[in-house]
Design a protein around this motif. Structure first.
Motif, PDB file in Angstrom:
ATOM      1  N   LYS A 131       4.557 -13.371 -13.546  1.00 15.69           N
ATOM      2  CA  LYS A 131       4.347 -14.365 -14.614  1.00 15.69           C
ATOM      3  C   LYS A 131       2.977 -14.148 -15.257  1.00 15.69           C
ATOM      4  O   LYS A 131       2.826 -14.218 -16.483  1.00 15.69           O
ATOM      5  CB  LYS A 131       4.436 -15.796 -14.055  1.00 15.69           C
ATOM      6  N   GLU A 134       3.101 -11.261 -17.449  1.00 14.79           N
ATOM      7  CA  GLU A 134       3.821 -11.584 -18.683  1.00 14.79           C
ATOM      8  C   GLU A 134       2.911 -12.294 -19.701  1.00 14.79           C
ATOM      9  O   GLU A 134       2.947 -11.995 -20.892  1.00 14.79           O
ATOM     10  CB  GLU A 134       5.009 -12.484 -18.329  1.00 14.79           C
ATOM     11  N   VAL A 135       2.086 -13.218 -19.172  1.00 15.80           N
ATOM     12  CA  VAL A 135       1.221 -13.982 -20.079  1.00 15.80           C
ATOM     13  C   VAL A 135       0.140 -13.086 -20.693  1.00 15.80           C
ATOM     14  O   VAL A 135      -0.079 -13.095 -21.899  1.00 15.80           O
ATOM     15  CB  VAL A 135       0.574 -15.170 -19.346  1.00 15.80           C
ATOM     16  N   TRP A 137       0.197  -9.912 -21.021  1.00 19.44           N
ATOM     17  CA  TRP A 137       0.853  -8.902 -21.850  1.00 19.44           C
ATOM     18  C   TRP A 137       1.368  -9.485 -23.156  1.00 19.44           C
ATOM     19  O   TRP A 137       1.704  -8.762 -24.078  1.00 19.44           O
ATOM     20  CB  TRP A 137       1.992  -8.271 -21.043  1.00 19.44           C
ATOM     21  N   ALA A 138       1.449 -10.838 -23.222  1.00 20.72           N
ATOM     22  CA  ALA A 138       1.976 -11.473 -24.422  1.00 20.72           C
ATOM     23  C   ALA A 138       0.991 -11.404 -25.582  1.00 20.72           C
ATOM     24  O   ALA A 138       1.370 -11.618 -26.723  1.00 20.72           O
ATOM     25  CB  ALA A 138       2.344 -12.919 -24.139  1.00 20.72           C
ATOM     26  N   PHE A 139      -0.281 -11.116 -25.291  1.00 16.25           N
ATOM     27  CA  PHE A 139      -1.252 -10.974 -26.371  1.00 16.25           C
ATOM     28  C   PHE A 139      -1.093  -9.594 -27.003  1.00 16.25           C
ATOM     29  O   PHE A 139      -0.919  -8.616 -26.286  1.00 16.25           O
ATOM     30  CB  PHE A 139      -2.678 -11.116 -25.839  1.00 16.25           C
TER      31      PHE A 139
END
Lengths: 301, 335
Positions: A131, A134-135, A137-139
């Motif tokens: 998780k 994921e966060v 990598w979301a940038f």
């Protein structure tokens, strides 16, 4: 030059085991890439010895001098405050090298460690780590780095943190994937039944299997770290202005582009060939180690 | 399918909340007082106290975060101190320029990258493969900002062919309808303005698209190379189809999925690449807005732009995931 058949046979017959082991490494990609990377290392390590001038010495009587080539006083010319461009390029190589190596090593250690733990333990640990991945990598790439430097100010330490912040993720993903499949393999079961602790299994049985992939990812991460560092320096968000870097030289040179092309041209050439060299080397290494890793890198930010 | 979409959208909500937390933490942990950061330098002590009260900076961190989140959800990203305009409006004004630039960059990357990759993959180790591979490495190794500067030097400086800065010549444009300059000019049937807009966008689009071109070329090459060994290609050849038809109708179609994947993945890289390219070409998009905001220490504008960019990135990725699931049912039923 022609080589007769006899000569060729004798050449291959004479090749030592060492030469044969070297065989797969003697590909154009690896040799050319290796030469560029070697050049970067030599320039960076020996910068104080080979620089003809002090990189920060200003000479306001000799500003914006065009390249003097072999006969001239300043081989690649001078910048807007009369600093020698060649010397600044040598010292700039040093910064690129130091930052790229530090960033790649820290990202590699963090990424492989988290990936190994995530894949080995699976379950909740894996869920939590993934998780987090994921966060972060979301940038969009580079944006988080820009934001970190914008809020925390310039400095070598901040810059390195900013460059590491997303770069550990490719290592983590690949290491996790491999650790997930390794944890059920017989040799891991055998170690566990012999009473080995988790710590020992991860350290001695899982990690050694992750190193090859990490090495390949590391070369691509190094190329992208050099471009990102140059990009941040170009935007004025890199190391403090006193330290010469290729990106900052480019940013300075941009203002004078219509009258003095050499200011922006040479640092850019250096960035391009360095990154090209590392990419070629990484591509060649991937072909040798593991063709399956084909889509795990190569992007730049 | 509906179930898959619902699951993906719900899965994204916690990620968005965590992103907002991370951005919030950047402001919190930045050295210095957030009140100082969020107010201009001219603020008096009373102003700072008033701001503390207004933004609840005296309250516990979680209350502050809650206020930040609820305001952001209502579209209130704060007010820029330099321009005194709402941050959301400012980003909205600049965004069409960025999207327009990204669109042309992708267009250039696809138009040149894909055919090069297909030809290279169809004839490995031929001269066209070598040329293609050269472009591939050139693209992935070229720093966009330097390439941009060199384009300005050569094309605008030495050859004097295309303009080097801005988005259009002053006075040619009509009032914006969509904000997409070239599209607006077409809608007005103003061809002079269309050509003008194109002349301004070519250089930045090349600088921005080259990296993607390189990656696309490499992926297309390896994807086609893989497909060319499959039985269906042999069957197509055995049927007596021309090599051209085999390549484009059969091999290329089957190689498309990885190519679409890479276009999707690279959209994010393109977004951040635009920040740099816009700065080089003084392109009035949201990327150069972010750099202007950083240079003038306009913290609400920085936070807002970073948040907006990230949300766009998340939404693009989500959309691509859903498109895949629509194309390829295996994804829907997999993990």
């Amino acid at each position: 030059m022609e080589i007769s058949i006899e000569e060729r046979t004798s050449l291959s017959a004479r090749s030592s085991p060492f030469m044969r082991a070297l065989g797969p490494w003697l590909k154009p990609k690896i040799v050319v890439g290796g030469v560029f990377v070697m050049l970067l290392c030599v320039m960076g390590i020996f910068a104080p010895l080979i620089s003809p001038y002090d990189p920060n010495a200003q000479d306001l009587l000799k500003t914006l001098q065009p390249p003097g080539w072999w006969g001239g006083e300043h081989f690649l010319g001078t910048d807007h405050v009369g600093r020698d461009i060649l010397s600044r390029i040598f010292f700039g190589a040093r910064i690129s090298l130091v930052i790229a190596v530090t960033v790649v090593v820290i990202s590699g250690v963090v990424g492989v460690a988290l990936g190994a733990v995530s894949g080995y333990f699976a379950g909740y640990v894996d869920f939590g780590i993934q998780k987090f991945v994921e966060v972060v990598w979301a940038f969009p790439p580079l944006l988080l780095a820009i934001a970190i430097v914008a809020f925390f100010g310039q400095g070598l330490g901040i810059l390195i943190i900013a460059l590491v912040v997303q770069r550990w993720i490719p290592y983590c993903r690949v290491a996790r994937g491999q650790a997930l499949s390794l944890r059920t393999r017989d040799f891991v079961d055998a170690a566990r039944s012999l009473g080995a602790s988790h710590h020992r299994i991860i350290w001695f049985h899982i990690l050694p299997n992750l190193l090859q992939a990490a090495l390949v990812i590391g070369t691509f991460a190094m190329a992208s770290a050099i471009i990102s560092e140059a990009s941040l320096s170009f935007l004025g968000l890199g190391v403090p202005p006193k330290i010469p870097t290729w990106g900052a030289m480019l940013a300075d040179g941009r203002t004078y582009i219509s009258t003095s092309w050499w200011l922006a041209f040479f640092p850019g050439v250096c960035i391009f060939f360095t990154v090209l060299g590392i990419n070629l080397l990484g591509d060649g290494m991937r072909d040798i180690f593991d063709p399956r890793l084909k889509r795990s890198g190569g992007g730049t930010g | 399918m509906f179930q898959y979409i619902a699951r993906r959208i719900f899965g994204t909500i916690p990620v968005i909340i965590l992103i907002s937390m991370l951005v919030f933490m950047l402001v919190q942990f930045a050295p210095g007082d957030p009140a100082d950061l969020l107010l201009s330098d001219e603020a008096t002590t009373e102003d700072i106290e008033a701001a503390r009260e207004r933004w609840g900076l005296n309250q516990p961190v979680y209350v502050q975060y809650w206020k930040f989140l609820t305001a952001a959800l209502q579209g209130d990203l704060g007010t820029s101190f330099r321009y005194a305009d709402p941050v959301l409006l400012m980003i909205g004004d600049r965004l069409p320029a960025t999207i327009e630039l990204a669109f042309f960059a992708i267009l250039i990357a696809i138009v040149f990258g894909v055919p090069l990759g297909v030809w290279a993959g169809a004839r490995p180790n031929s001269w066209i493969d070598n040329v293609g591979s050269f472009f591939g490495f050139f693209g992935i190794s070229m720093p966009s900002f330097w390439f941009g500067i060199m384009l300005i030097l050569i094309v605008s400086g030495f050859l004097n062919l295309l303009p080097s800065a801005g988005r259009n010549t002053y006075g040619i444009a009509d009032d914006p309808i969509t904000g997409f300059y070239i599209l607006d000019s077409i809608l007005y049937w103003n061809w002079k303005a269309v050509l003008d807009g194109l002349s301004f966008i070519i250089l930045p689009a090349i600088a921005l698209g080259t990296n993607m071109l390189g990656i696309l070329m490499r992926v297309t090459r390896s994807s086609v190379l893989e497909v060319m060994h499959e039985d269906m290609v042999r069957t197509a050849r055995a049927k007596g189809l021309s090599e051209h038809k085999v390549l484009w109708r059969h091999a290329f179609r089957n190689a498309l999925i990885p190519i679409i994947t890479v276009v999707g993945l690279e959209l994010g890289t393109l977004l951040s690449g635009s920040i740099i390219v816009e700065t080089v070409f003084s392109w009035p998009g949201s990327g150069s807005l972010l750099i202007e905001a950083i240079n003038s220490r306009d913290y609400p504008l920085i936070t807002g732009t970073v948040l907006a960019y990230t949300l766009m990135f998340v939404i693009i990725n989500l959309t691509i995931d859903i498109i895949y699931a629509a194309i390829d049912p295996r994804i829907r039923f997999g993990n």
